[in-house]
Design an enzyme around this catalytic site. Structure first.
Site, PDB file in Angstrom:
ATOM      1  CE  LYS A  71     -10.922  -1.913  76.408  1.00  0.00           C
ATOM      2  NZ  LYS A  71     -12.202  -1.400  75.932  1.00  0.00           N
ATOM      3  CD  GLN A  80     -15.656  -2.862  75.656  1.00  0.00           C
ATOM      4  OE1 GLN A  80     -14.752  -2.558  76.414  1.00  0.00           O
ATOM      5  NE2 GLN A  80     -15.504  -2.834  74.346  1.00  0.00           N
ATOM      6  CG  ASP A  89     -13.212   4.724  76.356  1.00  0.00           C
ATOM      7  OD1 ASP A  89     -12.115   4.203  76.072  1.00  0.00           O
ATOM      8  OD2 ASP A  89     -14.232   4.079  76.624  1.00  0.00           O
TER       9      ASP A  89
END
Ligand code: NAD
Length: 287
Positions: A54, A98, A121
């Site tokens: 990422k 994460q 997200d």
């Protein structure tokens, strides 16, 4: 027998990422570089690889990225404090924590601590609710990536019957909502569904998001259907594979995504898109 068209997630990603890079450069020229903060807690090897990819993707496409590596022993309080600092940081337009987190940390609390307008997200209840009510701000990256693949291959969704297998908050449920938003008649199957094949055989679009190798086989698919494989599993040889038995399904379906090279690259691509759009919104609002 005609073979299914293989949906090339790498090629679609490449086009979308080029567009992100162009828009990021335009925004940077106006003095706002889109910024993503990534928080990694502990030293889970798979999470470290995802995070590295990422961060790398941000750097390659003109986005600023800040990686926070916190020890597995970090307290929930310290993690929440770090998130609050990032919420206030004007250089940061997206915050990603994460998952999974160590067991002593309540991941729901952490997700809700991220400012909804930086929740790239799309997991915050405000964003889940916005998606549910048809006014999405951030669409969760993996299902959003699936929608972009369908769009890129001109696969019709409106008026079609879509079957989503899996009902998680990060893939299955938002996938069902996005397909519904696009006009599909949606069936959601899950671990308690007695006869999965009965549903998949009637579907124009099948999205498998379970985490079980060979769950979807050719005999479960309607001829010509689009089969999208979100699953990530390991073969006996240790290579990556999805939930779909690619070889049998490709002889029946009209379209199929490979694993790797299908949905996988799209997830990071849509993370870049969400971060860029968040920065564009902040710049427009003069934040
Ligand atoms: P999850 O474990 O949270 O959810 C799995 C779902 O599958 C559950 O809702 C469960 O009810 C359902 N299920 C389990 N067994 C079933 C069965 N026999 N028949 C029908 N449904 C069944 O997983 P998740 O986070 O939603 O991820 C699903 C898969 O997608 C995993 O393999 C994960 O690694 C992968 N994934 C891939 C990406 C990507 O970028 N490609 C992103 C996220 C997740």
């Amino acid at each position: 027998m005609t073979e299914a068209k293989i949906i090339d997630g790498i090629a679609v990603s490449k086009r979308l990422r080029e567009e992100v890079a162009t828009r990021a450069a335009a925004l940077t020229a106006k003095g706002v570089t889109p910024g993503l903060a990534v928080i990694l807690v502990g030293d889970d090897a798979a999470s470290a690889v995802y995070v590295r990819n990422k961060v790398k993707a941000c750097e390659q496409h003109g986005l600023f990225s800040a990686l926070d590596r916190l020890p597995a022993t970090v307290t929930e309080g310290d993690l929440l404090k770090r998130i609050r600092q990032l919420n206030e940081d004007p250089k940061i337009h997206g915050i990603l924590v994460q998952l999974p987190l160590p067991r002593h940390i309540d991941s729901h609390k952490v997700i809700e601590a991220v400012a909804a307008e930086k929740d790239v997200d799309g997991f915050h209840v405000a964003n889940a609710g916005a998606l549910m009510t048809g006014r999405p701000q951030f669409r969760p990256c993996t299902p959003y990536g699936v929608m972009k693949l369908l769009e890129a291959y001109d696969i019709p969704v409106s008026g079609k019957h879509a079957v989503v297998i899996g009902r998680s908050n990060i893939v299955g449920k938002p996938m069902a909502l996005l397909l519904l938003e696009a006009g599909a008649t949606v069936t959601v199957c899950h671990s308690k569904t007695p006869d999965l094949a009965h549903h998949t055989k009637a579907a124009d679009i099948v999205v498998a998001a379970v985490g079980k190798r060979n769950l979807v086989t050719g005999d479960m698919v309607k001829p010509g259907a689009a089969v999208i494989d979100v699953g990530m599993n390991k073969t006996d040889e240790g290579t990556l594979c999805g939930d779909v038995d690619f070889e049998s399904v490709r002889n029946v379906a009209g379209y199929v995504t490979p694993v790797p090279g299908g949905v996988g690259p799209m997830t990071i691509t849509l993370l870049l898109v969400n971060t860029l759009e968040s920065a564009e919104r902040a710049a427009h609002a003069g934040v």
